[in-house]
Enzyme design. Structure first.
Site, PDB file in Angstrom:
ATOM      1  N   ASN A  62       0.837  -1.213   0.000  1.00  0.00           N
ATOM      2  CA  ASN A  62       0.000   0.000   0.000  1.00  0.00           C
ATOM      3  C   ASN A  62       0.866   1.255   0.000  1.00  0.00           C
ATOM      4  O   ASN A  62       1.892   1.320   0.669  1.00  0.00           O
ATOM      5  CB  ASN A  62      -1.004  -0.003   1.158  1.00  0.00           C
ATOM      6  CG  ASN A  62      -0.376  -0.160   2.524  1.00  0.00           C
ATOM      7  OD1 ASN A  62       0.625  -0.843   2.693  1.00  0.00           O
ATOM      8  ND2 ASN A  62      -0.960   0.480   3.518  1.00  0.00           N
ATOM      9  N   GLU A  64       0.511   5.295   0.463  1.00  0.00           N
ATOM     10  CA  GLU A  64      -0.387   6.361   0.909  1.00  0.00           C
ATOM     11  C   GLU A  64       0.100   7.729   0.457  1.00  0.00           C
ATOM     12  O   GLU A  64       1.228   7.871  -0.048  1.00  0.00           O
ATOM     13  CB  GLU A  64      -0.531   6.295   2.440  1.00  0.00           C
ATOM     14  CG  GLU A  64      -1.146   4.967   2.877  1.00  0.00           C
ATOM     15  CD  GLU A  64      -1.391   4.854   4.370  1.00  0.00           C
ATOM     16  OE1 GLU A  64      -0.936   5.731   5.141  1.00  0.00           O
ATOM     17  OE2 GLU A  64      -2.050   3.872   4.763  1.00  0.00           O
ATOM     18  N   CYS A  73      -4.166   0.740  -2.561  1.00  0.00           N
ATOM     19  CA  CYS A  73      -4.024  -0.516  -1.809  1.00  0.00           C
ATOM     20  C   CYS A  73      -2.916  -1.378  -2.418  1.00  0.00           C
ATOM     21  O   CYS A  73      -2.605  -1.291  -3.607  1.00  0.00           O
ATOM     22  CB  CYS A  73      -5.320  -1.316  -1.860  1.00  0.00           C
ATOM     23  SG  CYS A  73      -6.697  -0.584  -0.975  1.00  0.00           S
ATOM     24  N   GLU A  75      -2.978  -4.585  -3.082  1.00  0.00           N
ATOM     25  CA  GLU A  75      -3.468  -5.517  -4.105  1.00  0.00           C
ATOM     26  C   GLU A  75      -3.509  -4.857  -5.476  1.00  0.00           C
ATOM     27  O   GLU A  75      -3.075  -5.423  -6.475  1.00  0.00           O
ATOM     28  CB  GLU A  75      -4.886  -5.997  -3.762  1.00  0.00           C
ATOM     29  CG  GLU A  75      -5.003  -6.746  -2.463  1.00  0.00           C
ATOM     30  CD  GLU A  75      -5.305  -5.826  -1.272  1.00  0.00           C
ATOM     31  OE1 GLU A  75      -4.696  -4.726  -1.189  1.00  0.00           O
ATOM     32  OE2 GLU A  75      -6.109  -6.216  -0.424  1.00  0.00           O
ATOM     33  N   CYS A 112     -10.417  -4.829   0.353  1.00  0.00           N
ATOM     34  CA  CYS A 112     -11.531  -3.887   0.222  1.00  0.00           C
ATOM     35  C   CYS A 112     -12.342  -4.203  -1.036  1.00  0.00           C
ATOM     36  O   CYS A 112     -11.895  -4.940  -1.924  1.00  0.00           O
ATOM     37  CB  CYS A 112     -11.028  -2.446   0.196  1.00  0.00           C
ATOM     38  SG  CYS A 112     -10.369  -1.918  -1.403  1.00  0.00           S
ATOM     39  N   CYS A 115     -10.748  -3.410  -4.492  1.00  0.00           N
ATOM     40  CA  CYS A 115      -9.729  -4.397  -4.902  1.00  0.00           C
ATOM     41  C   CYS A 115     -10.397  -5.682  -5.377  1.00  0.00           C
ATOM     42  O   CYS A 115      -9.944  -6.308  -6.338  1.00  0.00           O
ATOM     43  CB  CYS A 115      -8.753  -4.673  -3.767  1.00  0.00           C
ATOM     44  SG  CYS A 115      -7.607  -3.297  -3.485  1.00  0.00           S
TER      45      CYS A 115
HETATM   46  N1  THU Z   1      -5.348  -1.278   2.312  1.00  0.00           N
HETATM   47  C1  THU Z   1      -4.809  -2.150   1.410  1.00  0.00           C
HETATM   48  O1  THU Z   1      -3.642  -2.011   1.001  1.00  0.00           O
HETATM   49  N2  THU Z   1      -5.587  -3.158   0.972  1.00  0.00           N
HETATM   50  C2  THU Z   1      -6.886  -3.360   1.325  1.00  0.00           C
HETATM   51  O2  THU Z   1      -7.545  -4.243   0.792  1.00  0.00           O
HETATM   52  C3  THU Z   1      -7.496  -2.519   2.348  1.00  0.00           C
HETATM   53  C4  THU Z   1      -6.683  -1.387   2.837  1.00  0.00           C
HETATM   54  C5  THU Z   1      -4.526  -0.172   2.800  1.00  0.00           C
HETATM   55  C6  THU Z   1      -5.023   1.183   2.406  1.00  0.00           C
HETATM   56  C7  THU Z   1      -4.402   2.059   3.471  1.00  0.00           C
HETATM   57  O3  THU Z   1      -3.080   2.379   3.057  1.00  0.00           O
HETATM   58  C8  THU Z   1      -4.303   1.150   4.674  1.00  0.00           C
HETATM   59  O4  THU Z   1      -4.480  -0.178   4.198  1.00  0.00           O
HETATM   60  C9  THU Z   1      -5.324   1.425   5.758  1.00  0.00           C
HETATM   61  O5  THU Z   1      -6.591   1.437   5.255  1.00  0.00           O
END
Ligand code: THU
Length: 159
Positions: A62, A64, A73, A75, A112, A115
């Protein structure tokens, strides 16, 4: 009116040691991918490792951003990188691991909705089931196709 029920199928393992060597190796790659996470805002790291049908593994984590919605994300980072770098190569298995404050979550982190939708489309594009492994330190789930993570998949191309 007819009442209907949908069931989803998946396997549960208590540790990666119980898994096939190929799956175990992919979980390890996803765990290593945690190191590349850029997550100063959530402090929640997610690592993904995507095995392609040609044997290549593409990793993601991930990423940010101070402008929050700009982040991506793990994935999707892996899937879009694979789509861009290996066009036309089907996806075989996607493994996902998450950690918080340096500790791998005991229960599997579940992807999520966005994804899952992206997984579904690449599964259709690849023309074969995309397996998904969600690995926690205490429990690991393995889904043999995205349909079990996203029942009644939206697909306008099917119409
Ligand atoms: N996140 C993912 O990388 N994958 C997911 O399926 C859900 C959330 C990340 C997004 C953000 O950087 C952190 O997790 C917290 O939500």
């Amino acid at each position: 009116m007819t009442e209907r029920k949908l069931t989803i199928d998946f396997e549960e393992y208590t540790s990666a040691a119980e898994m096939e060597p190929q799956d175990r190796a992919l979980v390890e790659r996803a765990t290593h991918a945690l190191a590349g996470s850029y997550s100063p805002y959530s402090r929640f790291r997610v690592g993904a490792a995507l095995l392609l049908e040609n044997g290549t593994v593409v990793i993601g984590s991930n990423q940010e951003n101070n402008s929050y919605p700009a982040g991506l994300c793990a994935e999707r980072t892996a899937m879009f990188a694979a789509g861009a770098n290996y066009p036309g190569v089907a996806f075989d298995t996607l493994a996902i691991v998450a950690s918080h404050e340096g500790k791998i979550l005991e229960d599997p982190a579940t992807p999520c909705g966005i994804c899952r939708q992206v997984m579904a489309e690449y599964q259709t594009k690849g023309g074969k089931p995309l397996k998904v492994i969600l690995a926690g330190s205490r429990k690991i789930y393995k889904f043999s196709r995205v349909d079990d993570l996203l029942p009644l998949i939206f697909d306008s191309l099917k119409a």
